[in-house]
Write an enzyme that holds these catalytic residues in place. Structure first.
Site: not given
Ligand code: FEO
Length: 397
Positions: A78, A82, A145, A225
């Site tokens: 991704h 972040d 996403h 995360h």
């Molecule tokens: Fe879609 Fe944790 O970045």
């Protein structure tokens, strides 16, 4: 905080962000983690990186296991920053043999960074690479996403590295869900779903079907995360199935803001009447509830009841903020109603109704306006409105 072996020769090497409190409008009051994983095999592969200001944490953790220059492959599940913010510096430091990403991932990398000379290799769903004893199979998860999003699955370890999906914004020294209270982790997983993935629920359903069709044997889900799901990832898979099917409860939210407490008084009267019909109600005062916490409650509710007084022919600013946020997250299958007090012009209910219609929220009533301060006859109308909403919720099942 050190590295954690999540499987034999696969290590968590990410970073914990204890201080973050806002994630583009989402209240991250528990902080978060940026999870990255290092697979040590004949080839050494790093799955995702971290936010740019945590690069040193990532490199320190990798250095506990190996010289970062020994990394052969970077796998970019991704590109949101972040997880990729420090990628240019990591590429410079590591000089990887190959960087794997999806087709859309390549486009995203090119539009975020100067990728001149990067050894990018595009992979598609079902493609596999060998690390030696371990295999990595890729599964594109477009719009979960971002267009570039993908999962990495390591069949030998029954490990799914799932990018943002199944994550939670929780900072902790613990790495596994079962080291914290399941209910607390699930609340934050729900908040993550409601605020990040809700609008992509049809894609989530397709993904779950695809995972079922592929018959992937999974005993660990490692998101980018928060905590890792091990042993029984069924808890989170079942929850994603429910959330993406938009399953709801006999529950209503009264979401309101007030100037001189008249709209608050109406909110209490309406909520009380809904509750007396046997429907669970939550009062969500916009002055004290963050938009992202209200979204968590929206996930499984049936009725959205909005209250705002009229200010300058419009609605109060916090209500406008919330409606904008809610519209973007595309609630489906809800019913709604509006109310509010006014001094002379009284357009707020009209604006609230229009906002709900734009979101395809079915109105159960034309809405209730009260001039200045509610009196007994106004409270009677609030009660009638609450009863109507409560009965409509019950009729939904
Ligand atoms: Fe879609 Fe944790 O970045």
């Amino acid at each position: 905080m050190g590295t954690t072996a999540v499987k034999e020769n696969i290590y968590w090497v990410g970073a914990v962000d204890w201080d973050i409190r806002d994630f583009h409008g989402y209240s991250t009051y528990k902080g978060t983690t940026y999870n990255a994983f290092l697979a040590m095999d004949e080839k050494i592969a790093l799955f995702d990186t971290v936010k740019s200001n945590f690069k040193d944490n990532l490199l320190y953790h990798i250095s506990e296991l190996t010289d970062p220059k020994a990394i052969d492959y970077l796998i970019v599940n991704h590109v949101e920053m972040d997880h990729s913010g420090c990628l240019p510096e990591i590429v410079k430091e590591v000089r990887p043999e190959k960087i794997f990403c999806s087709t859309m991932g390549e486009k995203a990398l090119n539009s975020h960074f100067d990728t001149e000379g990067w050894p990018i290799h595009v992979v598609k769903s079902g493609d596999s690479i060998s690390l030696g004893k371990k295999t990595v199979t890729f599964l594109e998860t477009k719009m979960l996403h971002w267009p570039d999003s993908m999962f990495s699955y390591i069949p030998e370890d029954k490990l799914l590295i799932s990018s943002d999906a199944f994550g939670q914004h929780i900072a902790s020294t613990e790495r596994y869900v079962d080291e914290l209270a399941l209910g607390e982790v699930m609340t934050h997983a729900a908040k993550y779903y409601a605020n990040i993935l809700n609008l992509f629920s049809p894609n989530v359903q397709k993904l779950l079907e695809k995972v079922g069709e592929l018959g992937l044997d999974i005993d660990m889900i490692a998101p980018d995360h928060g905590l890792i799901w091990r042993g029984n990832p069924g808890d989170i898979l079942d929850a994603y199935d429910r959330w993406s099917k938009r399953e709801t409860k006999r529950k209503a939210l009264v979401i309101y803001d007030s100037m001189w407490k008249s709209t608050t008084k109406m909110a209490r009267a309406i909520a009380g009447a809904i509750s007396r019909e046997g429907v669970s109600v939550k009062m969500m005062n916009l002055a004290v509830n963050h938009r992202s916490d209200i979204m968590t409650e929206v996930l499984d509710c049936r009725a959205l009841v909005f209250g705002s007084p009229t200010l300058n022919n419009g609605i109060l600013p916090r209500m406008a903020d919330f409606l904008t946020y809610l519209k973007g997250l595309r609630p489906k299958g809800k019913i709604g109603a509006a109310f509010g007090s006014f001094g002379w012009s009284g357009e707020a209910v009209k604006h609230l109704n229009a906002a709900m219609e734009a979101m395809e929220i079915s109105l159960v009533d034309e809405g209730l306006r009260v001039k200045n301060v509610p009196k007994d006859e106004d409270f009677a109308k609030c009660k009638e409105l609450g009863q109507k909403i409560g009965q409509a919720v019950i009729e939904m099942g």
